[in-house]
Write an enzyme that holds these catalytic residues in place. Structure first.
Site, PDB file in Angstrom:
ATOM      1  CG  ASN A  10      -1.703   1.257   1.387  1.00  0.00           C
ATOM      2  OD1 ASN A  10      -1.770   2.060   0.452  1.00  0.00           O
ATOM      3  ND2 ASN A  10      -2.318   1.460   2.545  1.00  0.00           N
ATOM      4  CD1 TRP A  11       3.889   1.283  -2.648  1.00  0.00           C
ATOM      5  CD2 TRP A  11       3.771   2.303  -4.642  1.00  0.00           C
ATOM      6  NE1 TRP A  11       4.768   0.651  -3.485  1.00  0.00           N
ATOM      7  CE2 TRP A  11       4.715   1.251  -4.720  1.00  0.00           C
ATOM      8  CE3 TRP A  11       3.532   3.072  -5.787  1.00  0.00           C
ATOM      9  CZ2 TRP A  11       5.421   0.972  -5.896  1.00  0.00           C
ATOM     10  CZ3 TRP A  11       4.232   2.778  -6.954  1.00  0.00           C
ATOM     11  CH2 TRP A  11       5.171   1.744  -7.009  1.00  0.00           C
ATOM     12  CE  LYS A  12       0.007   3.345   4.716  1.00  0.00           C
ATOM     13  NZ  LYS A  12       0.122   3.443   6.159  1.00  0.00           N
ATOM     14  CG  HIS A  96      -5.602   1.959   5.120  1.00  0.00           C
ATOM     15  ND1 HIS A  96      -5.157   2.965   5.932  1.00  0.00           N
ATOM     16  CD2 HIS A  96      -4.627   1.018   5.082  1.00  0.00           C
ATOM     17  CE1 HIS A  96      -3.926   2.649   6.358  1.00  0.00           C
ATOM     18  NE2 HIS A  96      -3.592   1.486   5.850  1.00  0.00           N
ATOM     19  CD  GLU A  98      -2.729   5.625   6.574  1.00  0.00           C
ATOM     20  OE1 GLU A  98      -2.728   5.645   5.329  1.00  0.00           O
ATOM     21  OE2 GLU A  98      -1.820   5.106   7.255  1.00  0.00           O
ATOM     22  CD  GLU A 168      -3.207  -2.252   7.359  1.00  0.00           C
ATOM     23  OE1 GLU A 168      -2.157  -2.556   6.797  1.00  0.00           O
ATOM     24  OE2 GLU A 168      -3.762  -1.157   7.205  1.00  0.00           O
ATOM     25  N   GLY A 174       2.884   2.606  10.814  1.00  0.00           N
ATOM     26  CA  GLY A 174       3.832   3.706  10.669  1.00  0.00           C
ATOM     27  C   GLY A 174       4.512   4.106  11.970  1.00  0.00           C
ATOM     28  CB  SER A 214       5.579  -1.491  11.922  1.00  0.00           C
ATOM     29  OG  SER A 214       5.192  -0.156  12.181  1.00  0.00           O
ATOM     30  N   GLY A 235       3.073  -0.847   4.213  1.00  0.00           N
ATOM     31  CA  GLY A 235       3.104   0.572   3.859  1.00  0.00           C
ATOM     32  C   GLY A 235       4.530   1.010   3.586  1.00  0.00           C
ATOM     33  N   GLY A 236       5.119   1.718   4.530  1.00  0.00           N
ATOM     34  CA  GLY A 236       6.447   2.328   4.381  1.00  0.00           C
ATOM     35  C   GLY A 236       7.495   1.442   3.713  1.00  0.00           C
TER      36      GLY A 236
END
Ligand code: 13P
Length: 250
Positions: A10-12, A96, A98, A168, A174, A214, A235-236
């Site tokens: 997930n590149w956001k 998600h 966010e 999640e 993050g 993470s 993600g990151g």
């Protein structure tokens, strides 16, 4: 039959079309011939075409980060499941944290999006998870049950076919704090139980439940070793080709 793991990025809101093409140039050779797991990249909408063109003929699929529930209409800023499907996308992240936190996503809109994605033949990745205050108050089980029940509302077992769920825990996103494999496993069992209640045991036994929060090359192996964990939503650490390839190959 063991469930094939799904390793999803997930590149956001990161990367331009050019950066997307560069990522694929570096990433594809690193995972060539890797067919043990399914791989999907979910970039921002504007990068989908570059991603699809770059991934053509490879073992990497491309998905979106959300999807609207109507086929078309006056919904400024939204994208429909049919549009994504037509473009060549095969997956869509839904609900998600966010989106729930910043954009008013609710359990009910998650349900609508899920139905639309299934209807269009996409593989929906429905995200659930508790925030820190809920975990500390001992509400994790209640929250996960509510999120699942409402997300799955009036989805038939027949239609649910491609459903994937991602657990999640919001406090692990993050933050560098990962849920321990045991703690994640517990949550996954609970989610599987909810799926069994709605869709039946056989469906639940085949349902893939991903862990997100993470995930890094250093912890991927221990997490993926858990029988209950059927992949990762990253993600990151998915923004760098080497790091995501290391996770995929855990
Ligand atoms: P991080 O891997 O950056 O913690 O993000 C997890 C996530 O939200 C994936 O959807």
């Amino acid at each position: 039959m063991p469930r094939k793991k799904l390793m999803a990025a997930n590149w956001k809101m990161y990367k331009t079309p050019d950066q997307t093409r560069q990522f694929f140039r570096d990433f594809l050779p690193l995972v060539a011939n890797h067919d043990r797991d399914e791989i999907v990249i979910c970039p921002p909408y504007v990068d989908l075409l570059s991603a699809l063109e770059s991934a053509k003929g490879s073992n990497v699929a491309v998905g979106a980060q959300s999807v609207h529930w109507e086929k078309e209409g006056a919904y400024t800023g939204e994208i429909s499941a049919g549009m994504l499907q037509d473009l060549g996308c095969t997956h869509a992240i839904i609900g998600h944290s966010e989106r729930r936190q910043y954009f008013g996503e609710s359990d009910d809109t998650v349900n609508l999006r899920l139905k639309a994605a299934l209807e269009a033949g996409l593989t929906p990745i429905v995200c659930v998870g508790e925030v820190l205050e809920e975990r500390e108050a001992g509400l994790t089980e209640d929250v996960l049950r509510r999120q699942c029940t409402r997300a799955f509302h009036k989805v038939s077992t027949k239609k649910a076919g491609k459903l994937v769920v991602a657990y999640e825990p919001v406090w692990a996103i993050g933050t560098g704090k990962t849920a321990t494999p045991e703690l994640a496993s517990e949550a996954h069992s609970l989610i599987r139980g909810e799926a069994a209640r709605t869709f039946g045991q056989e469906f639940a036994d085949n349902l893939r439940i991903l862990y997100g929060g993470s995930v890094k090359p250093e912890n991927a192996k221990a997490l993926m070793a858990e029988q209950e964990i059927d992949g990762a939503l990253v993600g990151g650490a998915s923004l760098d080709p080497k790091s995501f390839a290391a996770i995929v190959k855990y």
